[in-house]
Design an enzyme around this catalytic site. Structure first.
Site, PDB file in Angstrom:
ATOM      1  N   SER A 139      29.620   9.799  34.567  1.00 26.95           N
ATOM      2  CA  SER A 139      30.545   9.319  33.534  1.00 26.95           C
ATOM      3  C   SER A 139      31.593   8.445  34.210  1.00 26.95           C
ATOM      4  O   SER A 139      31.884   8.635  35.403  1.00 26.95           O
ATOM      5  CB  SER A 139      31.230  10.523  32.883  1.00 26.95           C
ATOM      6  OG  SER A 139      32.323  10.091  32.100  1.00 26.95           O
ATOM      7  N   TYR A 153      35.918  18.368  33.708  1.00 28.73           N
ATOM      8  CA  TYR A 153      34.778  17.459  33.494  1.00 28.73           C
ATOM      9  C   TYR A 153      34.883  16.279  34.464  1.00 28.73           C
ATOM     10  O   TYR A 153      33.892  15.893  35.097  1.00 28.73           O
ATOM     11  CB  TYR A 153      34.802  16.993  32.037  1.00 28.73           C
ATOM     12  CG  TYR A 153      33.695  16.046  31.637  1.00 28.73           C
ATOM     13  CD1 TYR A 153      32.428  16.513  31.307  1.00 28.73           C
ATOM     14  CD2 TYR A 153      33.926  14.667  31.548  1.00 28.73           C
ATOM     15  CE1 TYR A 153      31.414  15.637  30.911  1.00 28.73           C
ATOM     16  CE2 TYR A 153      32.930  13.790  31.155  1.00 28.73           C
ATOM     17  CZ  TYR A 153      31.673  14.281  30.837  1.00 28.73           C
ATOM     18  OH  TYR A 153      30.683  13.406  30.444  1.00 28.73           O
TER      19      TYR A 153
HETATM   20  P1  NAD Z   1      25.112  16.259  24.360  1.00 25.78           P
HETATM   21  O1  NAD Z   1      26.043  17.421  24.314  1.00 25.78           O
HETATM   22  O2  NAD Z   1      24.503  15.765  23.117  1.00 25.78           O
HETATM   23  O3  NAD Z   1      23.964  16.497  25.437  1.00 25.78           O
HETATM   24  C1  NAD Z   1      24.060  17.397  26.504  1.00 25.78           C
HETATM   25  C2  NAD Z   1      22.901  18.363  26.375  1.00 25.78           C
HETATM   26  O4  NAD Z   1      22.913  19.239  27.499  1.00 25.78           O
HETATM   27  C3  NAD Z   1      23.013  19.240  25.116  1.00 25.78           C
HETATM   28  O5  NAD Z   1      21.806  19.142  24.371  1.00 25.78           O
HETATM   29  C4  NAD Z   1      23.202  20.650  25.685  1.00 25.78           C
HETATM   30  O6  NAD Z   1      22.611  21.671  24.911  1.00 25.78           O
HETATM   31  C5  NAD Z   1      22.527  20.513  27.039  1.00 25.78           C
HETATM   32  N1  NAD Z   1      22.986  21.543  27.971  1.00 25.78           N
HETATM   33  C6  NAD Z   1      24.258  22.009  28.139  1.00 25.78           C
HETATM   34  N2  NAD Z   1      24.270  22.977  29.060  1.00 25.78           N
HETATM   35  C7  NAD Z   1      22.998  23.117  29.502  1.00 25.78           C
HETATM   36  C8  NAD Z   1      22.376  23.958  30.447  1.00 25.78           C
HETATM   37  N3  NAD Z   1      23.084  24.864  31.123  1.00 25.78           N
HETATM   38  N4  NAD Z   1      21.039  23.849  30.658  1.00 25.78           N
HETATM   39  C9  NAD Z   1      20.295  22.937  29.950  1.00 25.78           C
HETATM   40  N5  NAD Z   1      20.841  22.121  29.023  1.00 25.78           N
HETATM   41  C10 NAD Z   1      22.172  22.212  28.799  1.00 25.78           C
HETATM   42  O7  NAD Z   1      25.964  15.101  25.064  1.00 25.78           O
HETATM   43  P2  NAD Z   1      25.692  13.546  25.292  1.00 25.78           P
HETATM   44  O8  NAD Z   1      26.878  12.852  24.785  1.00 25.78           O
HETATM   45  O9  NAD Z   1      24.340  13.152  24.858  1.00 25.78           O
HETATM   46  O10 NAD Z   1      25.781  13.504  26.893  1.00 25.78           O
HETATM   47  C11 NAD Z   1      24.642  13.443  27.728  1.00 25.78           C
HETATM   48  C12 NAD Z   1      25.099  13.164  29.159  1.00 25.78           C
HETATM   49  O11 NAD Z   1      25.856  11.952  29.202  1.00 25.78           O
HETATM   50  C13 NAD Z   1      25.993  14.236  29.744  1.00 25.78           C
HETATM   51  O12 NAD Z   1      25.738  14.360  31.127  1.00 25.78           O
HETATM   52  C14 NAD Z   1      27.378  13.665  29.531  1.00 25.78           C
HETATM   53  O13 NAD Z   1      28.327  14.188  30.435  1.00 25.78           O
HETATM   54  C15 NAD Z   1      27.098  12.194  29.800  1.00 25.78           C
HETATM   55  N6  NAD Z   1      28.088  11.289  29.216  1.00 25.78           N
HETATM   56  C16 NAD Z   1      28.236  11.181  27.864  1.00 25.78           C
HETATM   57  C17 NAD Z   1      29.189  10.291  27.363  1.00 25.78           C
HETATM   58  C18 NAD Z   1      29.382  10.094  25.892  1.00 25.78           C
HETATM   59  O14 NAD Z   1      30.326   9.380  25.532  1.00 25.78           O
HETATM   60  N7  NAD Z   1      28.568  10.652  25.022  1.00 25.78           N
HETATM   61  C19 NAD Z   1      29.981   9.552  28.238  1.00 25.78           C
HETATM   62  C20 NAD Z   1      29.806   9.705  29.604  1.00 25.78           C
HETATM   63  C21 NAD Z   1      28.863  10.573  30.087  1.00 25.78           C
END
Ligand code: NAD
Length: 247
Positions: A139, A153
């Site tokens: 991120s 985070y």
């Molecule tokens: P999301 O919450 O939809 O996806 C994360 C997934 O990880 C969820 O489905 C959750 O159930 C799963 N998860 C959580 N703990 C877990 C575990 N212990 N074992 C297996 N699965 C687990 O979020 P997203 O927005 O799609 O984010 C996906 C990735 O992108 C993450 O790494 C997040 O940090 C990163 N990210 C997202 C954004 C954003 O703006 N959406 C920005 C920067 C980084």
């Protein structure tokens, strides 16, 4: 056909990545923690739309033994993992003073140790077979902190960037390890809990004046695991629409 394991792939960026990579002809493994229904629906969509093998596997990536069991299951039912996308993560959006050490540990356990557990389980096979790609979904929070909400985070994503560099050095030359650092991507989990005004203000800070779409992160991942990106290794690549005040 190469096999890709995407952790936390039932929703959001992981789901968009699964669809994009299925479209590109990869065999897909959808890891999920609790979203069994969404994972199964995604598996069906992929199998019907793209005619590539697709498997769902439940596992908590923070638990070493569950990850080992997951990798063994994938090898038995499908094939060894050629490409790992460490996408699973949690973010607990409460303020510094309200957080506990236990919550901090959980964030590090999922976001950093989880990625390590998965990389460790697949890397020996990748080295032996002479090919592997690992993409850590980091991120921009791991580069610039996001005060005052997400110190845990932020720390986890900074650690994930560091882990990316270490793994790239450990696993070269057969295995390439890169990180993708998204800014504000409009996934359900990202938008929930924020009011309209806050979301508008945040959007103003983005040079292209909008949130990213999960598919846009998926396109970058598709490129990074393609042969065209074979000279990209040990990199942390931002995808954030350009953010004010950052370089
Ligand atoms: P999301 O919450 O939809 O996806 C994360 C997934 O990880 C969820 O489905 C959750 O159930 C799963 N998860 C959580 N703990 C877990 C575990 N212990 N074992 C297996 N699965 C687990 O979020 P997203 O927005 O799609 O984010 C996906 C990735 O992108 C993450 O790494 C997040 O940090 C990163 N990210 C997202 C954004 C954003 O703006 N959406 C920005 C920067 C980084």
């Amino acid at each position: 056909m190469k096999t890709v394991l995407i952790t936390g792939a039932a929703k959001g960026i992981g789901r968009a990545t699964a669809l994009e990579l299925a479209k590109a002809g990869y065999a897909i493994v959808i890891n999920y923690l609790t979203s069994a229904k969404e994972a199964e629906e995604l598996r069906k969509t992929i199998a019907e739309t793209y005619s590539v093998p697709c498997l769902t596997v439940q596992a908590d990536v923070s638990k070493e033994e569950e990850v080992e069991r997951m990798i063994a299951e994938i090898e038995e039912k499908l094939s060894p993992v050629d490409i790992l996308i460490n996408n699973a993560a949690i973010d607990l959006p409460n303020l510094f003073r309200e957080k506990t050490a236990e919550e901090f540990r959980r964030v590090l356990d999922v976001n950093v140790v989880g990625a390590y557990n998965c990389a460790r389980s697949v890397c020996r096979g990748m080295k032996e077979r002479g090919y592997g790609r690992i993409i850590n979904i980091s991120s921009t929070n791991g580069i610039n902190t996001y005060f005052p909400m997400c110190f845990d985070y932020d720390a986890s994503k900074a650690a994930l960037n560091s882990l990316t560099h270490d793994l790239a050095m450990q696993l070269s030359p057969e295995v390439h390890v890169n990180a993708v650092a998204p800014g504000f991507i409009g996934t359900e989990s990202e938008l929930e809990g924020y009011d309209e005004e806050f979301l508008k203000e945040e959007q103003e800070k983005i040079l292209v004046k909008r949130y990213g779409r999960p598919e846009e992160v998926a396109y970058l991942i598709r490129f990074l695991i393609s042969p065209e990106a074979d000279y990209i290794n040990n990199a942390v690549i931002r995808i954030d629409g350009g953010q004010k005040g950052s370089v």
